[in-house]
Design an enzyme around this catalytic site. Structure first.
Site, short mmCIF file in Angstrom:
data_model
loop_
_atom_site.label_atom_id
_atom_site.label_comp_id
_atom_site.label_asym_id
_atom_site.label_seq_id
_atom_site.Cartn_x
_atom_site.Cartn_y
_atom_site.Cartn_z
N ARG A 253 0.83 -1.22 0.00
CA ARG A 253 0.00 0.00 0.00
C ARG A 253 0.85 1.26 0.00
O ARG A 253 0.42 2.31 -0.48
CB ARG A 253 -1.00 -0.02 1.16
CG ARG A 253 -2.12 -1.04 0.92
CD ARG A 253 -3.17 -1.03 2.01
NE ARG A 253 -2.65 -1.26 3.33
CZ ARG A 253 -2.52 -2.45 3.91
NH1 ARG A 253 -2.90 -3.53 3.26
NH2 ARG A 253 -2.04 -2.57 5.12
N GLU B 20 6.03 -9.31 16.14
CA GLU B 20 5.45 -9.80 17.39
C GLU B 20 5.67 -11.31 17.52
O GLU B 20 6.00 -11.82 18.57
CB GLU B 20 3.96 -9.46 17.44
CG GLU B 20 3.34 -9.64 18.79
CD GLU B 20 1.89 -9.16 18.83
OE1 GLU B 20 1.21 -9.52 19.79
OE2 GLU B 20 1.47 -8.45 17.90
#
Length: 175
Positions: free
Chosen positions: A62, A99
């Site tokens: 994006r 993460e």
């Protein structure tokens, strides 16, 4: 009289995407609205111009949608930062922690001439991990990174604190 466009009116919120508990801010509705998209590019160009970029670097995918028209608006070049294995030729890569696990981004080794001012562009700043890795990668290839920019900043995730450069964000969400 010119109509004022509230860009947030053109961002769609999708709950539980890509997983339960996440509220996804979808820019596809902004991209589809010609006046709102034009206004987005104009506002971003105005915010980036003072940083005097030679190039804009967009983060896959994006970020490409934003960086390419911004580069045209600012009269700069555009370079791509992509996931590992997606760019032809010799590349420089940077692996960073997520993460859960790691990810790797790459740039073509000859994409940026040493000392060029490169503003980093993506659609959204969340935790800042990918943007911080992208700044590191750009600096690795000799770029001077005066700023990073995005349409949306999720301020509650404090991603800005992870970045060693100023951040230009058009819209901020506090939750």
């Amino acid at each position: 009289m010119t109509e004022t466009i509230n860009l947030k009116d053109h961002i769609r919120s999708i709950p539980d995407f890509p997983k339960p508990g996440i509220l996804f801010y979808d820019i596809s509705t902004l991209l589809a609205h010609a006046k709102a998209w034009h206004e987005t590019i104009e506002q971003m160009a105005a915010a980036l111009k003072p940083h005097k970029p030679d190039l804009l670097a967009g983060i896959e995918s994006r970020g490409f949608l934003l960086a390419a028209p911004l580069a045209l608006a600012l009269g700069t070049g555009f370079v791509m930062l992509r996931k590992k294995g997606k760019l032809p030729g010799i590349t420089v890569r940077h692996t960073y922690a997520l993460e859960y696990g790691t990810d790797t981004i790459e740039i073509q080794s000859d994409a940026v001439e040493a000392g060029k001012r490169v503003v980093l562009v993506d659609d959204l700043l969340a935790t800042g991990g990918t943007m911080a890795a992208a700044v590191t990668l750009l600096q690795q290839v000799g770029a001077v990174v005066p700023a990073a920019a995005c349409i949306i900043e999720l301020t509650f995730l404090e991603g800005r604190k992870r970045l060693p450069v100023p951040v230009e964000a058009l819209l901020q969400y506090d939750s």
